[in-house]
Scaffold this active site. Structure first.
Site, mmCIF file in Angstrom:
data_model
loop_
_atom_site.group_PDB
_atom_site.id
_atom_site.type_symbol
_atom_site.label_atom_id
_atom_site.label_comp_id
_atom_site.label_asym_id
_atom_site.label_seq_id
_atom_site.Cartn_x
_atom_site.Cartn_y
_atom_site.Cartn_z
ATOM 1 N N GLY A 63 -14.214 -17.832 31.187
ATOM 2 C CA GLY A 63 -15.328 -17.970 30.258
ATOM 3 C C GLY A 63 -16.209 -16.748 30.293
ATOM 4 O O GLY A 63 -16.269 -16.035 31.288
ATOM 5 N N GLU A 64 -16.887 -16.493 29.195
ATOM 6 C CA GLU A 64 -17.784 -15.349 29.144
ATOM 7 C C GLU A 64 -19.077 -15.789 28.494
ATOM 8 O O GLU A 64 -19.074 -16.484 27.482
ATOM 9 C CB GLU A 64 -17.147 -14.216 28.332
ATOM 10 C CG GLU A 64 -18.087 -13.055 28.132
ATOM 11 C CD GLU A 64 -17.373 -11.726 27.966
ATOM 12 O OE1 GLU A 64 -16.129 -11.741 27.839
ATOM 13 O OE2 GLU A 64 -18.066 -10.702 27.962
ATOM 14 N N ALA A 68 -23.262 -14.102 32.403
ATOM 15 C CA ALA A 68 -22.257 -14.221 33.450
ATOM 16 C C ALA A 68 -20.867 -14.417 32.863
ATOM 17 O O ALA A 68 -20.713 -14.934 31.766
ATOM 18 C CB ALA A 68 -22.595 -15.395 34.361
ATOM 19 N N ASN A 69 -19.885 -13.984 33.627
ATOM 20 C CA ASN A 69 -18.505 -14.335 33.335
ATOM 21 C C ASN A 69 -18.063 -15.325 34.402
ATOM 22 O O ASN A 69 -18.491 -15.234 35.542
ATOM 23 C CB ASN A 69 -17.596 -13.106 33.409
ATOM 24 C CG ASN A 69 -17.891 -12.156 32.262
ATOM 25 O OD1 ASN A 69 -18.340 -12.572 31.194
ATOM 26 N ND2 ASN A 69 -17.669 -10.870 32.504
ATOM 27 N N VAL A 70 -17.201 -16.245 33.990
ATOM 28 C CA VAL A 70 -16.740 -17.224 34.964
ATOM 29 C C VAL A 70 -15.247 -17.033 35.204
ATOM 30 O O VAL A 70 -14.462 -16.896 34.271
ATOM 31 C CB VAL A 70 -17.017 -18.662 34.475
ATOM 32 C CG1 VAL A 70 -16.562 -19.662 35.526
ATOM 33 C CG2 VAL A 70 -18.499 -18.841 34.191
ATOM 34 N N LYS A 86 -18.795 -17.351 39.419
ATOM 35 C CA LYS A 86 -19.631 -16.939 38.299
ATOM 36 C C LYS A 86 -20.183 -15.568 38.638
ATOM 37 O O LYS A 86 -20.958 -15.404 39.579
ATOM 38 C CB LYS A 86 -20.768 -17.956 38.155
ATOM 39 C CG LYS A 86 -21.553 -17.882 36.884
ATOM 40 C CD LYS A 86 -22.366 -19.162 36.736
ATOM 41 C CE LYS A 86 -23.185 -19.164 35.474
ATOM 42 N NZ LYS A 86 -23.834 -20.480 35.279
ATOM 43 N N LYS A 87 -19.752 -14.597 37.881
ATOM 44 C CA LYS A 87 -20.130 -13.221 38.187
ATOM 45 C C LYS A 87 -21.252 -12.804 37.260
ATOM 46 O O LYS A 87 -21.075 -12.753 36.040
ATOM 47 C CB LYS A 87 -18.903 -12.338 37.999
ATOM 48 C CG LYS A 87 -19.103 -10.911 38.343
ATOM 49 C CD LYS A 87 -17.753 -10.201 38.347
ATOM 50 C CE LYS A 87 -17.939 -8.705 38.264
ATOM 51 N NZ LYS A 87 -16.648 -8.028 38.234
ATOM 52 N N ASP A 183 -32.395 -28.592 30.380
ATOM 53 C CA ASP A 183 -31.275 -28.366 29.465
ATOM 54 C C ASP A 183 -30.198 -29.425 29.661
ATOM 55 O O ASP A 183 -29.008 -29.107 29.802
ATOM 56 C CB ASP A 183 -30.696 -26.958 29.633
ATOM 57 C CG ASP A 183 -29.913 -26.520 28.383
ATOM 58 O OD1 ASP A 183 -30.040 -27.188 27.333
ATOM 59 O OD2 ASP A 183 -29.177 -25.528 28.465
#
Lengths: 391, 307
Positions: A63-64, A68-70, A86-87, A183
């Site tokens: 995911g993006e 973050a990208n996952v 998660k980066k 959220d």
């Protein structure tokens, strides 16, 4: 835990190799002691970080998102033990500082530990100076997937009670610890392999404000946003989350969003039609809120017969709880603690056990995980993902 | 404040024993003895006073509230248990701590504003480049293992104000003692409620009508023994205090003492805390701002850490 590979803030840019702060710092900056010192510091800091990093193997990107990208990953020692990594993207060479979502997520997940809240297993920094959050792996998608898959997923009142129970405990725990999630929506409710629901995405969460301090009203994805926020309230409480929980409840029952407004104005109109028009009679002081406007003519607040007709699956007690979550006046809305004390939980049917809950087959959940953790479907105008300097 | 102190990372990860803290610092110094010898620094409490002053200056320009400044000071203290100060540019570190603390306490300031104020305050030591601060933020978060929620004693003070019928003056004095404790190791050694109780006790013993805490140095001995007497009477609840009750402060101290005796609070810790802050006030008398600044500026310049 996480230890930065950086050495001296500000000393890194000296060398031509600004990519690697380590080599820059240890390549001599004028004082004889530096080289040695930086190296030994590097050793200690690096080592600890490496140890943490070495525990995990990063796999493919799933995911993006905006900050973050996952990636999917696993424990090095046990490839069957999966994690989500998660980066966090560092914004433009640090020029803007760390994204507030990332900060919020880190700060809250570091402290909150509960079976129904996604756990942060570890944090480490990687060579390219990104922070990596290692999160528990939740393979079975999210509640939104289940709600939407009318073809294949069939569930009933007992299942709804089980999911709502887990969500209610998660939100009670947040509020008990003075955290507002801000959220809550079906696609932030992820499902673990054992069927447990986990509240995720704390990118908008914050601690309760001290009295008289203002907060931004630009939070919570529109469909789940309570009337006080739509009217621009700057002081609010856990009641905002409860409203969202109520709408997740409604959505679980009718398998469609109950109040899918196209715009903020439309959202208010949908609330007026679906629940009732907020007026001074049912909510003292509402007309003083900064952005109070309601369509005319006004709709009286619906009684139980309306809800029983629409949400009858939940039974009369379930409907009673739902109505209390959707009380317009936030001061009269049910609290998280009162939710847990409600008689619905004790009545029949009993909540389904986790292992018996309807599940989406594994595999198809993979892509959802990434999407949920970073992308935000249904969000057109966007909530306060940036720092709000006014609040 | 957020989350529960007893479960918090602050209690689990950032509360040390004195020996533990000493070991950490010694290890940092031992990594490079030449560096430490080459650039002597004033004692840590004097450095802390200097940082406190600089954080306050920056905070004032930015209009930062006290709690965020307290958080920033604790970040600085945590950071320097992990990183040798002579490897850093303290001005950048403290501005970054303020920037991050403001984000954490939900009173954010834009990075550009923080940088430009930093540049105004410390023109010779501060770069215009926001990425320096951004990079330092990353460093700070990493060194703190991204554990950033801080529990402060202020909330305990506010909630106990009524219990001990503190006057506005007494409570203000306790508040400023709490402000002062960020210049000591106390926040790394004790739980926030212990600190708050210590501050209340001292405020009652000192009595606000005296010239103020700063003059406490000379009277420190007497003060310590007064505080000690109050606490030991808490230890033996039954034995009535032989001191003649003299004014309302006295009876408030007694009320605090019996409240403590009935609580499960570690009285030894409060005694320990009291002594620490009193010795800080003594040390504060010898603080020399000019010398401290020069010693800091010397290694920053000599090692080009400001570049």
């Amino acid at each position: 835990m996480a230890v930065s590979p950086l050495i001296v803030p500000g000393s890194g840019e000296r060398g031509p190799h600004s990519k690697s702060k380590l080599s820059a710092a240890s390549s001599g900056n004028g004082t004889p002691s530096t080289t040695l010192g930086s190296n030994s510091l590097k050793d200690v800091a690096e080592q600890m970080n490496e140890e943490e990093k070495d525990k995990y193997v990063k796999g493919k990107k799933v995911g993006e998102g905006t900050y973050a990208n996952v990636y999917i990953g696993h424990h090095k020692s046990d490839p069957s033990n999966l994690v989500a990594i998660k980066k966090i993207k560092v914004q433009q060479e640090y020029k803007e500082g760390m994204a507030p979502d990332a900060i919020r997520e880190l700060k809250h997940l570091q402290e909150l530990s509960h079976p129904n809240i996604i756990s942060l297993l570890s944090v480490f920094s990687s060579k390219d100076q990104n922070l990596n959050l290692v999160l528990e792996y939740l393979p079975l998608g999210d509640l939104e997937v289940l709600i939407k898959d009318i073809e294949n997923i069939h569930y009933g009142a007992a299942d709804i009670k089980a999911w709502m129970g887990m969500l209610s405990r998660a939100i009670w725990f947040c509020h008990e610890n003075f955290v507002l999630h801000r959220d809550i929506k079906p696609n932030n409710l992820l499902i673990a392999a054992d069927g447990e629901i986990k509240l995720a995405d704390f990118g908008l969460a914050r601690s309760f404000a001290d009295p008289y301090r203002v907060m931004t009203s630009n939070v919570i994805t529109r469909w789940y946003r309570p009337p006080e926020l739509l009217f621009g309230a700057k002081h609010y409480s856990g009641a905002v989350d409860i409203w969202s929980v109520g709408l997740v409840f409604a959505e679980l029952v009718i398998r469609n969003p109950y109040l899918p407004g196209d715009t903020e104005i439309d959202q208010i109109a949908k609330i007026c039609a679906g629940i009732g028009t907020p007026t001074e009679e049912n909510w003292a002081g509402v007309s003083k809120l900064p952005e109070y406007t309601v369509p005319s003519p006004t709709t009286p607040v619906h009684g139980p017969e309306h809800y029983l007709g629409m949400f009858g699956t939940a039974g009369p007690d379930g409907v009673d709880l739902l109505m209390k979550m959707l009380i317009l006046d936030p001061r009269r809305r049910i609290t998280a603690r009162e939710v847990l004390e409600h008689r619905w939980w004790r009545g029949e049917p009993r909540a389904t056990r986790n292992e018996d809950l309807p599940k989406k087959g594994p595999g198809s959940g993979l892509s959802r995980l990434g999407a949920t953790e970073s992308k935000r479907p249904g969000m057109v105008e966007g909530v306060a993902r940036r720092l709000d300097f006014g609040a | 404040m957020a989350a529960n102190y007893w479960e918090s990372s602050q209690r689990r990860r950032w509360q040390f024993t004195r020996e533990g803290l000493e070991d950490l610092r010694k290890k940092l110094e031992d990594e490079d003895p030449n560096l430490v010898q080459g650039y002597p620094l004033p004692q840590l409490r004097h450095l802390s006073i200097y940082f406190n002053q600089q954080v306050a200056r920056l905070g004032k320009r930015l209009g930062v509230r006290q709690q965020a400044m307290a958080t920033a000071q604790l970040y600085i203290r945590r950071f320097y248990t992990k990183v040798e100060i002579r490897r850093t540019n303290p001005y950048l570190v403290l501005a970054t701590a303020v920037y991050l603390a403001c984000k954490m306490e939900e009173c954010p300031h834009h990075i550009r504003l923080v940088v430009s104020e930093g540049r105004t305050l410390w023109p010779d030591f501060f770069s215009n480049d926001t990425s320096k601060l951004g990079e330092c933020e990353f460093f700070l978060i990493s060194e703190m293992s991204s554990q950033m929620i801080v529990h402060h004693p202020y909330r305990t003070l506010t909630s106990l104000q009524g219990t001990f019928s503190l006057t506005q003056e007494e409570s203000n004095l306790a508040w400023s003692i709490i402000n002062d404790h960020y210049m000591t190791d106390l926040p790394l050694l004790f739980a926030p409620h212990i600190i708050a109780l210590m501050a209340i006790l001292l405020a009652l013993v000192l009595r606000p009508n005296q010239t103020g805490v700063q003059s406490a140095g000379n009277a420190a001995g007497g003060l310590a023994s007064a505080a000690h007497a109050a606490l030991s009477s808490a230890g033996s609840l039954k034995s009535s205090n032989p001191d003649k009750a003299n004014g309302s402060s006295r009876t408030k101290v007694q009320r605090l003492a019996s409240w403590l005796a009935e609580s499960n609070i570690d009285i030894e810790a409060i005694v320990d805390c009291t002594q620490e802050i009193i010795s800080f006030y003594e040390v504060q008398e010898q603080y020399n701002e000019k010398l401290t600044r020069e010693q800091i500026n010397r290694f920053v310049k000599a090692r080009s850490l400001d570049k």
